[in-house]
Design a protein around this motif. Structure first.
Motif, PDB file in Angstrom:
ATOM      1  N   HIS A   1     -28.458  -2.341 -13.785  1.00 39.99           N
ATOM      2  CA  HIS A   1     -29.296  -3.500 -13.456  1.00 39.99           C
ATOM      3  C   HIS A   1     -29.673  -3.492 -11.977  1.00 39.99           C
ATOM      4  CE1 HIS A   1     -27.109  -5.285 -17.101  1.00 39.99           C
ATOM      5  NE2 HIS A   1     -28.355  -5.077 -17.465  1.00 39.99           N
ATOM      6  N   GLN A   2     -28.728  -3.119 -11.125  1.00 43.61           N
ATOM      7  CA  GLN A   2     -29.038  -3.026  -9.692  1.00 43.61           C
ATOM      8  C   GLN A   2     -30.103  -1.969  -9.425  1.00 43.61           C
ATOM      9  OE1 GLN A   2     -25.074  -2.224  -8.242  1.00 43.61           O
ATOM     10  NE2 GLN A   2     -24.791  -4.327  -7.519  1.00 43.61           N
ATOM     11  N   LEU A   3     -29.985  -0.850 -10.137  1.00 38.48           N
ATOM     12  CA  LEU A   3     -30.952   0.230  -9.967  1.00 38.48           C
ATOM     13  C   LEU A   3     -32.357  -0.211 -10.366  1.00 38.48           C
ATOM     14  CD1 LEU A   3     -31.674   3.241  -9.475  1.00 38.48           C
ATOM     15  CD2 LEU A   3     -30.986   3.686 -11.841  1.00 38.48           C
ATOM     16  N   VAL A   4     -32.469  -0.850 -11.535  1.00 38.41           N
ATOM     17  CA  VAL A   4     -33.778  -1.205 -12.067  1.00 38.41           C
ATOM     18  C   VAL A   4     -34.401  -2.386 -11.338  1.00 38.41           C
ATOM     19  CG1 VAL A   4     -34.987  -2.037 -14.120  1.00 38.41           C
ATOM     20  CG2 VAL A   4     -33.254  -0.253 -14.339  1.00 38.41           C
ATOM     21  N   LYS A   5     -33.590  -3.413 -11.030  1.00 38.47           N
ATOM     22  CA  LYS A   5     -34.129  -4.661 -10.496  1.00 38.47           C
ATOM     23  C   LYS A   5     -34.257  -4.702  -8.979  1.00 38.47           C
ATOM     24  CE  LYS A   5     -32.376  -7.437 -14.375  1.00 38.47           C
ATOM     25  NZ  LYS A   5     -33.720  -7.812 -14.871  1.00 38.47           N
ATOM     26  N   VAL A   6     -33.506  -3.855  -8.284  1.00 36.83           N
ATOM     27  CA  VAL A   6     -33.540  -3.898  -6.820  1.00 36.83           C
ATOM     28  C   VAL A   6     -33.872  -2.530  -6.214  1.00 36.83           C
ATOM     29  CG1 VAL A   6     -32.227  -4.391  -4.724  1.00 36.83           C
ATOM     30  CG2 VAL A   6     -31.886  -5.793  -6.771  1.00 36.83           C
ATOM     31  N   GLN A   7     -33.077  -1.524  -6.545  1.00 33.88           N
ATOM     32  CA  GLN A   7     -33.193  -0.252  -5.852  1.00 33.88           C
ATOM     33  C   GLN A   7     -34.487   0.485  -6.154  1.00 33.88           C
ATOM     34  OE1 GLN A   7     -29.231   0.892  -7.321  1.00 33.88           O
ATOM     35  NE2 GLN A   7     -28.655   1.318  -5.198  1.00 33.88           N
ATOM     36  N   LEU A   8     -34.932   0.468  -7.406  1.00 38.51           N
ATOM     37  CA  LEU A   8     -36.185   1.145  -7.736  1.00 38.51           C
ATOM     38  C   LEU A   8     -37.378   0.508  -7.025  1.00 38.51           C
ATOM     39  CD1 LEU A   8     -36.118   2.161 -11.514  1.00 38.51           C
ATOM     40  CD2 LEU A   8     -36.373   3.636  -9.524  1.00 38.51           C
ATOM     41  N   ILE A   9     -37.373  -0.823  -6.947  1.00 40.23           N
ATOM     42  CA  ILE A   9     -38.475  -1.513  -6.264  1.00 40.23           C
ATOM     43  C   ILE A   9     -38.498  -1.128  -4.787  1.00 40.23           C
ATOM     44  CG2 ILE A   9     -39.363  -3.781  -5.609  1.00 40.23           C
ATOM     45  CD1 ILE A   9     -38.202  -4.867  -8.220  1.00 40.23           C
ATOM     46  N   THR A  10     -37.317  -1.079  -4.176  1.00 37.74           N
ATOM     47  CA  THR A  10     -37.234  -0.676  -2.772  1.00 37.74           C
ATOM     48  C   THR A  10     -37.697   0.764  -2.581  1.00 37.74           C
ATOM     49  OG1 THR A  10     -35.347  -2.157  -2.460  1.00 37.74           O
ATOM     50  CG2 THR A  10     -35.691  -0.446  -0.795  1.00 37.74           C
ATOM     51  N   ALA A  11     -37.400   1.594  -3.571  1.00 34.80           N
ATOM     52  CA  ALA A  11     -37.683   3.026  -3.442  1.00 34.80           C
ATOM     53  C   ALA A  11     -39.131   3.400  -3.707  1.00 34.80           C
ATOM     54  CB  ALA A  11     -36.779   3.813  -4.388  1.00 34.80           C
ATOM     55  N   VAL A  12     -39.922   2.502  -4.292  1.00 34.83           N
ATOM     56  CA  VAL A  12     -41.294   2.856  -4.672  1.00 34.83           C
ATOM     57  C   VAL A  12     -42.110   3.399  -3.492  1.00 34.83           C
ATOM     58  CG1 VAL A  12     -43.508   1.934  -5.492  1.00 34.83           C
ATOM     59  CG2 VAL A  12     -41.407   1.381  -6.704  1.00 34.83           C
ATOM     60  N   PRO A  13     -42.109   2.743  -2.311  1.00 36.34           N
ATOM     61  CA  PRO A  13     -42.873   3.321  -1.195  1.00 36.34           C
ATOM     62  C   PRO A  13     -42.364   4.704  -0.798  1.00 36.34           C
ATOM     63  CG  PRO A  13     -42.313   1.031  -0.747  1.00 36.34           C
ATOM     64  CD  PRO A  13     -41.524   1.432  -1.943  1.00 36.34           C
TER      65      PRO A  13
ATOM     66  N   ALA B   1     -52.203   9.057  -2.010  1.00 35.28           N
ATOM     67  CA  ALA B   1     -52.106   8.102  -0.903  1.00 35.28           C
ATOM     68  C   ALA B   1     -52.788   6.787  -1.259  1.00 35.28           C
ATOM     69  CB  ALA B   1     -52.730   8.704   0.359  1.00 35.28           C
ATOM     70  N   LEU B   2     -53.956   6.863  -1.889  1.00 33.82           N
ATOM     71  CA  LEU B   2     -54.660   5.652  -2.308  1.00 33.82           C
ATOM     72  C   LEU B   2     -53.868   4.901  -3.368  1.00 33.82           C
ATOM     73  CD1 LEU B   2     -57.140   3.826  -2.316  1.00 33.82           C
ATOM     74  CD2 LEU B   2     -58.202   5.380  -3.972  1.00 33.82           C
ATOM     75  N   ALA B   3     -53.330   5.635  -4.331  1.00 36.27           N
ATOM     76  CA  ALA B   3     -52.513   5.003  -5.370  1.00 36.27           C
ATOM     77  C   ALA B   3     -51.297   4.317  -4.753  1.00 36.27           C
ATOM     78  CB  ALA B   3     -52.071   6.040  -6.394  1.00 36.27           C
ATOM     79  N   GLY B   4     -50.696   4.946  -3.749  1.00 32.64           N
ATOM     80  CA  GLY B   4     -49.549   4.359  -3.085  1.00 32.64           C
ATOM     81  C   GLY B   4     -49.899   3.067  -2.375  1.00 32.64           C
ATOM     82  N   ARG B   5     -51.052   3.030  -1.714  1.00 40.32           N
ATOM     83  CA  ARG B   5     -51.473   1.809  -1.022  1.00 40.32           C
ATOM     84  C   ARG B   5     -51.746   0.681  -2.015  1.00 40.32           C
ATOM     85  NH1 ARG B   5     -54.166   5.461   2.498  1.00 40.32           N
ATOM     86  NH2 ARG B   5     -56.104   5.295   1.323  1.00 40.32           N
ATOM     87  N   LEU B   6     -52.316   1.019  -3.157  1.00 45.61           N
ATOM     88  CA  LEU B   6     -52.614  -0.002  -4.165  1.00 45.61           C
ATOM     89  C   LEU B   6     -51.349  -0.498  -4.867  1.00 45.61           C
ATOM     90  CD1 LEU B   6     -55.818   1.560  -5.801  1.00 45.61           C
ATOM     91  CD2 LEU B   6     -55.701  -0.325  -4.150  1.00 45.61           C
ATOM     92  N   ALA B   7     -50.398   0.424  -5.078  1.00 48.51           N
ATOM     93  CA  ALA B   7     -49.185   0.063  -5.822  1.00 48.51           C
ATOM     94  C   ALA B   7     -48.145  -0.623  -4.949  1.00 48.51           C
ATOM     95  CB  ALA B   7     -48.577   1.320  -6.447  1.00 48.51           C
ATOM     96  N   THR B   8     -48.189  -0.383  -3.652  1.00 45.03           N
ATOM     97  CA  THR B   8     -47.176  -0.962  -2.753  1.00 45.03           C
ATOM     98  C   THR B   8     -47.846  -1.655  -1.570  1.00 45.03           C
ATOM     99  OG1 THR B   8     -46.972   1.135  -1.543  1.00 45.03           O
ATOM    100  CG2 THR B   8     -45.475   0.782  -3.398  1.00 45.03           C
ATOM    101  N   PRO B   9     -48.602  -2.727  -1.819  1.00 47.79           N
ATOM    102  CA  PRO B   9     -49.295  -3.393  -0.710  1.00 47.79           C
ATOM    103  C   PRO B   9     -48.337  -3.990   0.311  1.00 47.79           C
ATOM    104  CG  PRO B   9     -49.388  -4.719  -2.714  1.00 47.79           C
ATOM    105  CD  PRO B   9     -48.846  -3.388  -3.107  1.00 47.79           C
TER     106      PRO B   9
END
Length: 213
Positions: free
Chosen positions: A122-134, A199-207
């Motif tokens: 749950h920590q991985l999915v709800k917190v760590q993955l979101i942090t790791a996206v950029p 790079a464009l996808a990254g900017r759109l996915a992680t504003p």
């Protein structure tokens, strides 16, 4: 350029297909490996060593081995040898960067999940993955042109009759310098375009990440 658009597109499309397969599979395995490390921390040293090994492998040397296993492709189809080398080209940077991103999660967020009765998953999915996206998108930007280069290297030993690699070899053998330079330019443009798209996808996915994505 010394040839028509169809000539360059026909060869570039084969290389792009090989790079795309390697990019998708290599990065998927890398992210899965990083996630597994977070769920089972004792695996980190093994996973890191595996990533380093893939990074240090001389691709042009192991190409013939992979070709012997995968076999020659159907005429005009992507080479699995090139796809595998493309995947190996991206694995290291994505594993290392993703692990770094997963570890960068806010400890207070992890504590909230734990207090609520959550486990490591749950920590991985709800917190760590979101942090790791950029971080993941940063790795993918580097991996995109690397996969193109890996695919081209794989084409030299992959038994393909089309693609930027064999087209360059043919131009070199016939001393067609104009075509050789044009193909090299196309390879650079393809790699640059792959970087720009990610790079464009990254900017759109992680504003929220701003320039760090």
């Amino acid at each position: 350029m010394t040839d028509g658009f169809s000539f360059y597109w026909r060869n570039a499309s084969v290389t792009l297909a090989e790079a795309g397969i390697g990019f998708a599979v290599g990065n998927a395995l890398a992210v899965a490996t990083a996630g597994l490390v977070l769920l089972a921390p004792w695996l980190e040293r093994l996973a890191t060593q595996l990533a380093v090994i893939t990074y240090c492998l001389p691709l042009i040397a192991i190409g013939p081995v992979i070709f012997a296993v995968a076999g020659p492709p159907i005429s005009g189809e992507p080479s699995m040898t090139a796809a595998v080398l493309a995947g190996l080209s991206v694995y290291f940077v994505t594993v290392v960067t993703t692990i770094q991103g997963l570890k960068a999660a806010d400890p207070s967020g992890l504590d909230v999940i734990a207090v609520a009765g959550g486990n490591r998953f749950h920590q991985l999915v709800k917190v760590q993955l979101i942090t790791a996206v950029p971080y993941i998108f940063t790795a993918l930007k580097i991996a995109a042109p690397a996969s193109v280069l890996g695919a081209i290297l794989g084409e030299f030993v992959g038994g393909v009759d089309s693609g930027l690699g064999p087209a360059m070899v043919s131009a070199q053998e016939t001393l067609n310098v104009d075509r050789l330079w044009a193909l090299a330019l196309v390879a650079v443009l393809v790699a640059g375009a792959a970087y720009a798209v990610i790079a464009l996808a990254g900017r759109l996915a992680t504003p929220w990440a701003g320039k760090e994505s």
